[in-house]
Design an enzyme around this catalytic site. Structure first.
Site, PDB file in Angstrom:
ATOM      1  N   ASP A 116      82.112  22.045  69.811  1.00 59.05           N
ATOM      2  CA  ASP A 116      83.515  21.888  70.201  1.00 59.05           C
ATOM      3  C   ASP A 116      84.425  21.764  68.976  1.00 59.05           C
ATOM      4  O   ASP A 116      83.982  21.375  67.897  1.00 59.05           O
ATOM      5  CB  ASP A 116      83.692  20.655  71.116  1.00 59.05           C
ATOM      6  N   GLU A 120      81.499  16.339  70.647  1.00 62.75           N
ATOM      7  CA  GLU A 120      81.531  15.440  69.482  1.00 62.75           C
ATOM      8  C   GLU A 120      82.944  14.943  69.205  1.00 62.75           C
ATOM      9  O   GLU A 120      83.142  13.770  68.875  1.00 62.75           O
ATOM     10  CB  GLU A 120      80.981  16.147  68.245  1.00 62.75           C
TER      11      GLU A 120
HETATM   12 ZN    ZN Z   1      82.994  17.842  63.206  1.00 64.07          ZN
END
Ligand code: ZN
Length: 199
Positions: free
Chosen positions: A79, A143
């Site tokens: 992401d 994340e």
């Molecule tokens: Zn990163």
């Protein structure tokens, strides 16, 4: 001089950046399909784990000569954080290459690292090298939002335990000069809460 503009590794990175795995409400299907194709090209088996719906984790595995040894994990997140498109010189998901610089969301953080892992494995495999330890490449979602639906969950699962990880690499940060920044964690990390009641 190397013709880096047509280098397959550079093309591979640019294609990965073109996948809009941008927050919020990411559809990871395109990322997963891209990575599956990479695994097939590399001749590596892979698994997709969906512990949280819509938040798939893909793990490619290059088995070592002594697979019972603890493995090496090369981790990266798929992401990227949102963009203010108007503030960009070039469209952030076009991956334009200008004077040796690729412009794109995710080129530093951290699709570059994912492709570096893949291309390193490709070269080593093409040279016919084998290693004692198994190497896993994991690609995780979520994340940039804290990893609650990604790695944070995954590490508690039996799937993760079965990877038998002995050592892991993940992202660092870009450096403005000739030095490299490495984040070192030895033994274990300590998060300490200090509570001062004020009396
Ligand atoms: Zn990163």
């Amino acid at each position: 001089m190397t013709d880096y503009e047509n280098h397959p590794a550079v093309n591979n990175l640019r294609n990965y950046i073109r996948i809009r795995s941008v927050h919020p409400n990411i559809n990871y299907d395109e990322c997963i399909n891209y990575l599956k194709a990479q695994a097939k090209e590399l001749g590596l088996p892979y698994q997709v784990y969906e512990l949280v719906p819509k938040n798939p984790i893909l793990v490619m595995t290059w088995e070592g000569l002594e697979p019972s040894l603890p493995s090496i994990l090369l981790n990266s997140h798929m992401d990227v954080v949102p963009v203010f498109e108007k503030s960009w010189t070039y469209p952030p998901f076009e991956a334009r290459l200008v004077d040796g610089v690729i412009y794109g969301r995710g080129v530093q953080d951290m699709k570059s690292v994912a492709i570096q892992y893949i291309e390193a494995i490709r070269r080593l495999k093409n040279k016919g090298l084998r290693f004692k330890r198994t190497i896993h490449l994991s690609f995780v979602p979520d994340e940039e939002k804290g990893g609650k639906n990604g790695m944070k969950n995954f590490v508690k699962s039996d799937y993760f335990k079965n990877l038998n990880v002995g050592f892991a690499l993940d992202e660092g940060l870009a450096s403005p000069d000739d030095s490299y920044i490495v984040y070192n964690g030895e033994r274990s990390i300590w998060h300490i809460n200090v509570i001062c009641p004020g009396k």
